[in-house]
Design an enzyme around this catalytic site. Structure first.
Site, mmCIF file in Angstrom:
data_model
loop_
_atom_site.group_PDB
_atom_site.id
_atom_site.type_symbol
_atom_site.label_atom_id
_atom_site.label_comp_id
_atom_site.label_asym_id
_atom_site.label_seq_id
_atom_site.Cartn_x
_atom_site.Cartn_y
_atom_site.Cartn_z
ATOM 1 N N HIS A 322 28.910 0.351 11.959
ATOM 2 C CA HIS A 322 29.378 1.589 12.570
ATOM 3 C C HIS A 322 28.540 1.999 13.772
ATOM 4 C CE1 HIS A 322 31.581 2.000 8.745
ATOM 5 N NE2 HIS A 322 32.360 2.831 9.391
ATOM 6 N N GLY A 323 27.289 1.619 13.789
ATOM 7 C CA GLY A 323 26.467 2.022 14.918
ATOM 8 C C GLY A 323 25.048 1.489 14.805
#
Length: 478
Positions: A322-323
């Site tokens: 996601h990041g």
């Protein structure tokens, strides 16, 4: 380009549909090529500098897939080809998404003074995972040979390109060959438009409407106990309706082209366990992590301890997908811990007596929801220090403001909770069945159909009126 923008709704989408069905009269290949080119144009509007990267990724993975499919008898070289293909995909993803994160951590540890600032190509995580799954299935012998235009459209298909769902070749590419998909189907176009309207309303009216409350917890001022909870719950519902709205809009757009996308969102806040939550939230990512990471790691085949280790590894990597930040890794680790506890509970704790089943189910729903809210703080926070501060304030009821503003905010939160918990979801309203390729069958025979159409038109109108400039979907950042 954003789905919730005037240029998309009134210019791009009508032009893409018109061209698709006009070229469909010339044959399947013409419509596929048109839709692939339209998808590239969609991507290029706001990400033109990354179009060569996308095209290079498509070409590279198509060649690797072709080699894997055509060299089935030679096991050792095929394995090397697969490893090389996946390594290249992960290297590209790692360079653009994680190089800056790695440099920042090395600098913090060794004072290297090195900083790397690379602009993240939108959608790179989604189209990379989509193609890795294709390569693995090609190696396993589960892929037929696809023509380059069809494969290109599979990767770049604009309803999914920016924020999912993660598509599977065996589900989507055969739909491109259906002759019915090249002719306009009034029923599918109508149902797609209604689903799109529902999703647009969720995004512009609900998700964007509650966004200001998020700053109570995640703003520059340290929150009180009630403000921390209001802000955390506001983000919980903002993300819910933002992602749900995107998924609805993607399905609705694709239906207009006669193509059924897989479900990616199924009322996750109605889940009564974390296992159930991950069967409902970002469903195609959960399936990818299960089939291409958790099971290859060993899954639950080597005892309970290794099952828990594999769960933790899978969820931490899922968090980092996601990041590139420690907050995402911590979010994934926390969900991994939740899943381990959930599986251990199922293994060691006896089932509740049937007469206590309803209270137990309610308690499980509340506990699951509270656990998810706590984890979303890590997901949303700018840093671990900020996340720890907010969580500490959520656990400290001695600091309370609760003035008129907070009381009004609580009522706002209650309304959103009521919609999330008690309203039927879009697929239930529309009778959308991805596996059977059916939608809206009950509506077609429903005597209240005119009122339903008026309601859909009203949602579309309110959704369009609520459009704000530069209001991106949250998952566009991943």
């Amino acid at each position: 380009m954003l789905f919730n923008s005037y240029q998309f709704i009134f210019l791009f989408l009508p032009a893409a549909l018109l061209g698709y069905f006009l070229f469909g009269r010339l044959g399947n290949l013409a419509s596929v090529v048109w839709l692939a080119l339209a998808s590239l144009a969609f991507y290029a509007v706001s990400n033109w500098q990354f179009v060569p990267l996308l095209l290079g990724s498509v070409a590279f993975n198509y060649v690797i897939g072709f080699l894997l499919i055509s060299q089935r008898p030679r096991a050792v070289p095929r394995r090397a080809i697969l490893v090389a293909g996946i390594a290249f995909d992960l290297a590209v993803l790692g360079t653009f998404k994680y190089a800056g994160f790695l440099a920042a951590n090395l600098n913090a540890l060794f004072s290297t003074g090195v900083t790397i600032d690379i602009l993240l190509p939108v959608g790179i995580s989604f189209y990379t995972f989509t193609q890795i799954a294709f390569l693995v299935d090609a190696y396993r012998g589960n892929v037929a040979h696809y023509a380059l235009p069809h494969y290109s459209l599979f990767v770049t298909y604009f309803p999914h390109l920016i924020a999912g769902p993660i598509l599977h070749h065996s589900d989507i590419i055969p739909q491109f060959d259906r002759s019915e998909a090249q002719r306009p189907d009034p029923h599918l176009i109508l149902c797609g438009l209604i689903i799109f309207a529902i999703g647009l309303f969720k995004k512009t009216a609900l998700a964007d409407g509650i966004q200001p409350l998020v700053a109570l917890a995640f703003g520059p001022v340290a929150p009180t106990f009630d403000q921390a909870w209001i802000g955390a719950l506001a983000y919980t519902f903002q993300l819910y309706f933002d992602f749900s709205g995107y998924c609805d809009m993607a399905i609705g757009i694709s239906l207009m082209f006669g193509i059924f996308l897989p479900l990616n969102f199924n009322s996750p806040y109605k889940a009564t366990s974390i296992i159930d939550f991950w069967r409902r939230w970002h469903m195609t990512l959960s399936q990818f992590l299960r089939d291409y990471l958790y099971i290859p790691l060993g899954g639950n085949r080597h005892g309970r301890l290794m099952r828990y280790v594999n769960l933790m590894l899978t969820m931490v990597l899922g968090g980092l997908w996601h990041g590139a930040a420690w907050t995402f890794a911590a979010w994934g680790a926390l969900h991994g811990l939740y899943l381990c506890v959930n599986h251990a509970w199922n293994s060691y704790v006896p089932r509740v007596s049937p007469r206590f089943a309803r209270p137990a189910e309610l308690a499980a729903l509340i506990l699951t929801f509270a656990s998810v809210v706590v984890a979303w703080v890590l997901f949303r926070a700018d840093s671990m220090a900020s996340a720890i501060l907010i969580l500490s304030r959520m656990a400290d009821p001695t600091r309370i403001a609760f003035g008129r503003g907070e009381m009004a905010d609580v009522m706002f939160i209650v309304v959103y909770a009521g919609i999330a918990w008690f309203a039927p979801n879009t697929q239930a309203i529309m009778g959308y069945d991805h596996n059977k390729r059916t939608v809206g069958e009950a509506i077609a025979a429903w005597r209240w159909r005119p009122a339903f159409l008026y309601a859909g038109a009203a949602l579309l109108a309110f959704g369009i009126l609520g459009i704000q400039p530069h209001s991106e979907f949250i998952y566009f950042r991943f």
